[in-house]
Write an enzyme that holds these catalytic residues in place. Structure first.
Site, PDB file in Angstrom:
ATOM      1  N   GLY A 114       0.832  -1.193   0.000  1.00 45.56           N
ATOM      2  CA  GLY A 114       0.000   0.000   0.000  1.00 45.56           C
ATOM      3  C   GLY A 114       0.869   1.246   0.000  1.00 45.56           C
ATOM      4  O   GLY A 114       2.013   1.226   0.457  1.00 45.56           O
ATOM      5  N   CYS A 115       0.330   2.347  -0.495  1.00 53.05           N
ATOM      6  CA  CYS A 115       1.137   3.566  -0.624  1.00 53.05           C
ATOM      7  C   CYS A 115       1.595   4.079   0.747  1.00 53.05           C
ATOM      8  O   CYS A 115       2.786   4.386   0.929  1.00 53.05           O
ATOM      9  CB  CYS A 115       0.364   4.641  -1.377  1.00 53.05           C
ATOM     10  SG  CYS A 115      -1.246   5.071  -0.684  1.00 53.05           S
ATOM     11  N   HIS A 116       0.706   4.154   1.711  1.00 53.37           N
ATOM     12  CA  HIS A 116       1.108   4.617   3.043  1.00 53.37           C
ATOM     13  C   HIS A 116       2.088   3.639   3.689  1.00 53.37           C
ATOM     14  O   HIS A 116       3.062   4.042   4.329  1.00 53.37           O
ATOM     15  CB  HIS A 116      -0.114   4.773   3.948  1.00 53.37           C
ATOM     16  CG  HIS A 116      -1.136   5.730   3.445  1.00 53.37           C
ATOM     17  ND1 HIS A 116      -0.962   7.094   3.456  1.00 53.37           N
ATOM     18  CD2 HIS A 116      -2.371   5.518   2.909  1.00 53.37           C
ATOM     19  CE1 HIS A 116      -2.035   7.691   2.957  1.00 53.37           C
ATOM     20  NE2 HIS A 116      -2.896   6.742   2.622  1.00 53.37           N
TER      21      HIS A 116
END
Length: 317
Positions: A114-116
């Site tokens: 995931g990006c975060h």
């Protein structure tokens, strides 16, 4: 002979970006499904099983359904949704972690982080491995991201002037306030922490770019580690990496009148890590493109590793 690549979910922001990255490659042949049949299970089955590489750019349920439609051992799958990120039968697609690149080289099922989670894990894991950050440290973090991180619906929402005014979308919006953000399980699993971080994501009115901030207190770190100690550990860990760069400890020159610029890594697969701090307080900040290293760029990087190609093929550092 070119590798056959099928993007299941070709109309979404991640799928479109993958097409953009790979469109000029002569060693790839895209298999394109008729848009009218993109939800037809039998039609998708044909494309999924004919491909050498499949990118799943779908919601979780649809990604699981697509995986079940693959009935051969040839097709390698790269999933971009949350569906398999904590599934031990899938390799986590973060090659900058120690020994992870070797796992990816022989993988047939890979889950893109995931990006975060990308910025968080690459910030925390090296410190735990070095013995500076205790596994039971009560980690808090927050992340500011552009609205493209919300996918096609989020983009349409923010680029609709009527909705912008009605919902007051011009100001930053904190979300996932009940601590149920979908990235938290992978943040815990791959960071090495014993307990979930207290994570606050913030969506803002700009298209792309993400900044993950992790504050630490020196007196709670092992050996009372300073900001410079933290910087030294991260610098050593990523010294040989192409896409992850630890910026100089004296980083004022990279600020705009003292302000951190989020979008400097946009349209690249680059992540930059900064360590700020003095008098016992440390703030680690990483910035990268949520559509690049935080999504489609990472997917292409994983594909290159899986196929034995140059890792940076088609990507901008």
């Amino acid at each position: 002979m070119p590798y056959k690549v099928f993007v299941d979910g070709q109309a979404g922001s991640t799928g479109l970006k993958i097409f953009e990255y790979l469109s000029k490659r002569s060693d790839i042949e895209f298999l394109r499904i008729d848009s009218a049949k993109r939800k037809d299970a039998e039609e998708r089955r044909k494309f999924l099983n004919d491909a050498d590489i499949v990118f799943l750019c779908l919601p979780d349920a649809a990604a699981k359904e697509a995986t079940e439609l693959v009935k051969n051992e040839k097709t390698k799958i790269i999933n971009t949704s949350t569906a398999f990120r904590t599934d031990k039968d899938w390799v986590y697609g973060l090659p900058e972690l120690k020994n992870q690149r070797e796992l990816l080289q022989s993988a047939s099922r890979v889950s893109v982080p995931g990006c975060h989670a990308t910025g968080f894990i690459l910030t925390i894991k090296p410190l735990i491995e070095a013995g500076i950050l205790p596994k039971d440290y009560p980690v808090t973090c927050y992340s500011v991201t552009g609205y493209s991180g919300a996918g096609k619906s989020g983009i349409e929402e923010y680029e609709n002037s009527a909705l912008m005014a009605e919902r007051k979308l011009h100001v930053p919006r904190h979300y996932a306030l009940q601590h149920k953000h979908k990235h938290i399980p992978e943040m815990l699993m791959y960071s090495g922490l014993s307990f979930e971080p207290l994570f606050t994501p913030i969506k803002a009115n700009y298209a792309q770019g993400i900044a993950m901030s992790v504050p630490l207190v020196s007196r709670m770190l092992s050996k009372n580690a300073s900001a410079k100690d933290v910087h030294d550990v991260l610098s050593a860990y990523f010294e040989a990496e192409r896409f992850v760069h630890v910026m100089p400890y004296d980083s004022d020159a990279y600020l705009d009148e003292g302000c951190f610029m989020i979008s400097e890594c946009n349209n690249t697969n680059r992540m930059e890590i900064f360590v700020f701090g003095q008098e016992g307080n440390v703030n680690i900040m990483s910035r990268y493109d949520n559509l690049g290293k935080g999504a489609s760029g990472a997917a292409v990087q994983n594909m290159n590793i899986m196929l034995g190609w140059d890792e940076g093929n088609s990507l901008v550092n």
